[in-house]
Design a protein around this motif. Structure first.
Motif, PDB file in Angstrom:
ATOM      1  N   UNK A   1       0.869  -1.170   0.000  1.00  0.00           N
ATOM      2  CA  UNK A   1       0.000   0.000   0.000  1.00  0.00           C
ATOM      3  C   UNK A   1       0.908   1.222   0.000  1.00  0.00           C
ATOM      4  N   UNK A   2       0.639   2.162  -0.887  1.00  0.00           N
ATOM      5  CA  UNK A   2       1.413   3.405  -0.899  1.00  0.00           C
ATOM      6  C   UNK A   2       0.477   4.578  -0.631  1.00  0.00           C
ATOM      7  N   UNK A   3       1.057   5.589  -0.009  1.00  0.00           N
ATOM      8  CA  UNK A   3       0.289   6.785   0.316  1.00  0.00           C
ATOM      9  C   UNK A   3       0.826   7.960  -0.494  1.00  0.00           C
ATOM     10  N   UNK A   4       0.081   9.030  -0.489  1.00  0.00           N
ATOM     11  CA  UNK A   4       0.530  10.251  -1.153  1.00  0.00           C
ATOM     12  C   UNK A   4       1.845  10.701  -0.518  1.00  0.00           C
ATOM     13  N   UNK A   5       2.000  10.489   0.776  1.00  0.00           N
ATOM     14  CA  UNK A   5       3.241  10.836   1.460  1.00  0.00           C
ATOM     15  C   UNK A   5       4.436  10.062   0.927  1.00  0.00           C
ATOM     16  N   UNK A   6       4.231   8.778   0.628  1.00  0.00           N
ATOM     17  CA  UNK A   6       5.307   7.958   0.053  1.00  0.00           C
ATOM     18  C   UNK A   6       5.737   8.518  -1.303  1.00  0.00           C
TER      19      UNK A   6
END
Length: 146
Positions: free
Chosen positions: A116-121
């Motif tokens: 899972x990736x976030x906008x922060x990543x």
């Protein structure tokens, strides 16, 4: 541009946190807090059936006066979950997130959840890439005076 697979490898915490749709919202929020994450994938037998986020909690629980100990995750989750593949690029992810106002994207490889990736990543990766380019340009300029 880096691929999702490369970004995932660079993440310090690659754990995937999931919760069942029948779990109570209180338990979902506690899990998010315990792991310092903003979203949980909602799964049944390892299949993604939704995603629940802090935003869902704020908008669908607090603002509507619901009780987190009496409400199930399935009542507030987003059922239609967009995802990306390992070969997709940071740029493609950013476009998908921007167009659809998303903050988290599951990564599926052959239908199997691998991360899972976030906008922060993604932002962290872009900043790192830009810093590298700036550093290279500075070396170039210093090594080649006008």
């Amino acid at each position: 541009m880096k691929t999702v697979a490369q970004i995932l490898k660079g993440k310090q915490n690659q754990a995937i946190y999931t919760i069942a749709p029948e779990a109570k919202v209180f338990d979902a929020i506690k899990m998010m807090s315990d792991h310092s994450v903003g979203a949980l994938l909602v799964t049944v037998d390892e299949e993604i059936v939704g995603i629940v986020t802090e935003r869902d909690y704020a908008r669908k629980m607090i603002l509507k006066g619901r009780s987190s100990t009496d409400t199930s995750v399935s009542d507030i989750m987003t059922g239609s979950v967009m995802y990306v593949r390992p070969e997709d690029t940071n740029e493609q992810c950013m476009a998908l997130m921007t167009e659809n106002r998303l903050r988290h994207l599951p990564i599926l490889d052959g239908g199997k959840l691998i991360g899972l990736i976030s906008i922060g990543d993604l932002v962290k990766d872009l900043i790192s890439e830009q810093q590298f380019i700036i550093q290279q340009l500075e070396h170039y300029i210093m090594g080649h005076p006008a």
